[in-house]
Scaffold this motif. Structure first.
Motif, PDB file in Angstrom:
ATOM      1  N   GLY A   3      51.477  59.092  39.049  1.00 58.59           N
ATOM      2  CA  GLY A   3      51.399  58.937  37.648  1.00 58.59           C
ATOM      3  C   GLY A   3      51.160  57.485  37.213  1.00 58.59           C
ATOM      4  N   ALA A   4      51.890  56.732  37.413  1.00 57.80           N
ATOM      5  CA  ALA A   4      51.788  55.087  37.181  1.00 57.80           C
ATOM      6  C   ALA A   4      51.203  54.299  38.105  1.00 57.80           C
ATOM      7  N   LEU A   5      50.701  54.249  38.932  1.00 51.56           N
ATOM      8  CA  LEU A   5      49.988  53.397  40.009  1.00 51.56           C
ATOM      9  C   LEU A   5      48.844  53.120  38.880  1.00 51.56           C
ATOM     10  N   VAL A   6      48.620  51.740  39.054  1.00 51.25           N
ATOM     11  CA  VAL A   6      47.576  50.812  37.955  1.00 51.25           C
ATOM     12  C   VAL A   6      46.640  51.277  39.039  1.00 51.25           C
ATOM     13  N   GLY A   7      45.119  50.722  37.989  1.00 46.76           N
ATOM     14  CA  GLY A   7      43.975  51.195  39.030  1.00 46.76           C
ATOM     15  C   GLY A   7      43.676  49.995  39.359  1.00 46.76           C
ATOM     16  N   SER A   8      42.812  50.237  40.283  1.00 42.25           N
ATOM     17  CA  SER A   8      41.644  48.345  40.477  1.00 42.25           C
ATOM     18  C   SER A   8      40.835  47.980  39.940  1.00 42.25           C
ATOM     19  N   GLU A   9      41.381  46.650  39.215  1.00 49.65           N
ATOM     20  CA  GLU A   9      40.832  45.940  38.052  1.00 49.65           C
ATOM     21  C   GLU A   9      39.136  45.526  38.771  1.00 49.65           C
ATOM     22  N   ILE A  10      39.116  45.414  40.621  1.00 46.97           N
ATOM     23  CA  ILE A  10      37.750  45.437  40.589  1.00 46.97           C
ATOM     24  C   ILE A  10      37.071  46.602  41.038  1.00 46.97           C
ATOM     25  N   LEU A  11      37.413  47.174  41.394  1.00 50.81           N
ATOM     26  CA  LEU A  11      36.711  48.724  41.353  1.00 50.81           C
ATOM     27  C   LEU A  11      36.625  49.266  39.746  1.00 50.81           C
ATOM     28  N   LYS A  12      36.815  49.055  39.071  1.00 50.05           N
ATOM     29  CA  LYS A  12      36.646  49.259  37.134  1.00 50.05           C
ATOM     30  C   LYS A  12      35.135  47.824  36.825  1.00 50.05           C
ATOM     31  N   ILE A  13      35.392  46.865  37.575  1.00 47.64           N
ATOM     32  CA  ILE A  13      33.816  45.658  37.455  1.00 47.64           C
ATOM     33  C   ILE A  13      33.260  46.192  37.995  1.00 47.64           C
ATOM     34  N   ALA A  14      33.341  46.380  39.458  1.00 46.62           N
ATOM     35  CA  ALA A  14      31.676  47.159  40.348  1.00 46.62           C
ATOM     36  C   ALA A  14      31.484  48.341  39.889  1.00 46.62           C
ATOM     37  N   ALA A  15      32.145  48.844  39.102  1.00 46.63           N
ATOM     38  CA  ALA A  15      30.915  50.114  37.811  1.00 46.63           C
ATOM     39  C   ALA A  15      30.762  49.768  37.184  1.00 46.63           C
ATOM     40  N   GLU A  16      30.765  48.787  36.587  1.00 49.06           N
ATOM     41  CA  GLU A  16      30.285  48.015  35.331  1.00 49.06           C
ATOM     42  C   GLU A  16      28.623  47.556  35.410  1.00 49.06           C
ATOM     43  N   ILE A  17      29.457  46.333  37.240  1.00 50.54           N
ATOM     44  CA  ILE A  17      27.884  46.044  38.062  1.00 50.54           C
ATOM     45  C   ILE A  17      26.928  46.917  38.279  1.00 50.54           C
ATOM     46  N   ARG A  18      27.717  48.107  39.073  1.00 43.95           N
ATOM     47  CA  ARG A  18      26.776  49.361  39.332  1.00 43.95           C
ATOM     48  C   ARG A  18      25.900  49.615  37.865  1.00 43.95           C
ATOM     49  N   ALA A  19      26.171  50.183  37.064  1.00 36.20           N
ATOM     50  CA  ALA A  19      25.631  51.313  35.559  1.00 36.20           C
ATOM     51  C   ALA A  19      24.248  49.631  35.021  1.00 36.20           C
TER      52      ALA A  19
END
Length: 414
Positions: A3-19
């Motif tokens: 639960g305390a793992l930090v999500g990948s910032e790169i994957l978040k950015i990739a999702a924005e780009i795909r959108a």
């Protein structure tokens, strides 16, 4: 822990780009540390060998520590290309480099142990968290090409269980020098001699050189045992086919290190089931055994990467010459260019004042159609305008089209 793992910032950015791309917005995606098969296909010898392995029905479980044929091929490959000789039991094959890194952490790091790693670097903070270890990030700057020196590690070395290095470095595309690595090795060897006299556990060095075959210009690749043979007792290499052969999705990685550590890593990963697929393992035997094919492929591959990196570097230097607040560090290896974009305090056409790296990133994505990754995604504190640009998934034409958009976006700031 999960639960305390930090999500990948790169994957978040990739999702924005795909959108954005789904809406028809042209984006030069310089975020992903991956390769587009259209731009960089895998070697033909590897592809054909996979098909032959499937035709032979090589589809059952592989050996837990890797097929013997592949471990022998890696053994020959390391002696031939790196001048490193290891017994066969020093080689462990896994489903890419990530399980190798996780397996090493789980093998040598107990909860509460100290792990030293430079920042920027890739994902060490997450492995530290999963092991309940004490992470000591050593912040490195442009004066050392974002790579550590022996002096930078000395203060924390007495308490360390693991030191993590990566060269050529993700995210910067810079490579450690022989002098710098020699200094780190000497510090580790001195520390371990002292510990041996006190009956204490040694400190180990994780040497992730997954990009070692991707080097530009006169950049030389150096290894700890190559500089200090005694380091073979304490060094665990992380390597694989994913970067050098644009084979990220085939999931064949390996570790090379002291036999006792490798055997324990094999036991850990055996319970995880992190095996590389058998057909890909057998195909990698053919690849690594074909020196002529490796060097022919590598020459073409490096030329394509180098052209893209130089286009970006030259473009940024041109913008800098024009007085815009940008800079870049000459590429040395891997698939990355380090750039600085720091128009902080300037106002966008929409009226926003750019104050952080994240502000700059979002502005360039929406107003220039360029996707980049801030160094915060690699553990760097503060906002100094440093970003990673990755060229594995873009064409030269996309880069050429993006540079004028970048110039216009920078010039539009007031």
């Amino acid at each position: 822990m999960a639960g305390a793992l930090v999500g990948s910032e790169i994957l978040k950015i990739a999702a924005e780009i795909r959108a954005l791309m789904a809406q028809g917005v042209p984006v030069c995606n310089l975020t992903v540390g991956d390769f587009s098969p259209k731009q960089f296909p895998i070697p033909e010898v590897l592809q054909q060998a996979i098909l032959r392995a499937l035709e032979r029905s090589e589809t059952n479980y592989p050996a837990a520590n890797g097929q013997a044929e592949l471990r022998q091929a890696i053994q020959r490959f390391y002696e031939r290309e790196l001048g490193l000789r290891y017994p066969l039991d020093s080689f462990l094959v896994a489903g890419g480099a990530r399980p190798v890194i996780y397996g090493l952490y789980r093998t040598v790091v107990d909860a509460g142990d100290t792990v030293i790693y430079p920042v920027p670097s890739w994902n060490n903070n997450h492995y530290v968290h999963m092991c309940g270890a004490r992470g000591v990030p050593v912040v490195c700057g442009p004066e050392t090409r974002f790579l550590p020196t022996g002096e930078a590690l000395l203060s924390e070395l007495p308490s360390a269980r693991l030191v993590c290095l990566n060269s050529p470095l993700n995210p910067t595309g810079t490579a450690i020098t022989a002098d710098a690595l020699r200094g780190i090795c000497d510090a580790i060897l001195a520390e371990n001699r002292s510990r041996e006299q006190r009956g204490q556990r040694p400190v180990y060095l994780m040497y992730d050189h997954i990009y070692w075959m991707l080097r530009f210009g006169d950049t030389k690749h150096v290894t700890p045992p190559g500089l200090r043979p005694e380091m073979a007792r304490y060094t665990v290499f992380v390597d694989g086919i994913s970067k050098a052969f644009a084979a990220t999705g085939l999931r064949v990685g390996w570790a090379v290190g002291p036999v006792d550590i490798i055997k324990q890593m094999s036991a850990v990963l055996g319970h995880v089931g992190a095996w590389a697929p058998r057909p890909e393992q057998m195909a990698t035997v053919d690849l690594l055994s074909d020196s002529e094919a490796i060097h022919a492929y590598g020459s073409r591959f490096l030329e394509g990467l180098d052209r893209r990196l130089e286009l970006l570097h030259t473009g940024f230097q041109g913008l800098k010459k024009d007085g815009l607040q940008v800079d870049s560090i000459p590429p040395m290896g891997a698939i990355y260019l380090t750039v600085r974009i720091n128009p902080f305090g300037r106002r966008t056409p929409a009226g926003q004042v750019l104050q952080t790296n994240e502000d700059v990133r979002k502005y360039l994505l929406t107003d220039a159609g360029i996707g980049i990754v801030p160094f915060q995604a690699f553990g760097v504190p503060g906002d100094e305008g440093w970003f990673r640009l990755s060229v594995g998934a873009v064409s030269e034409e996309e880069i050429k089209a993006a540079l004028p958009r970048l110039a216009r976006a920078m010039q539009a700031l007031t």
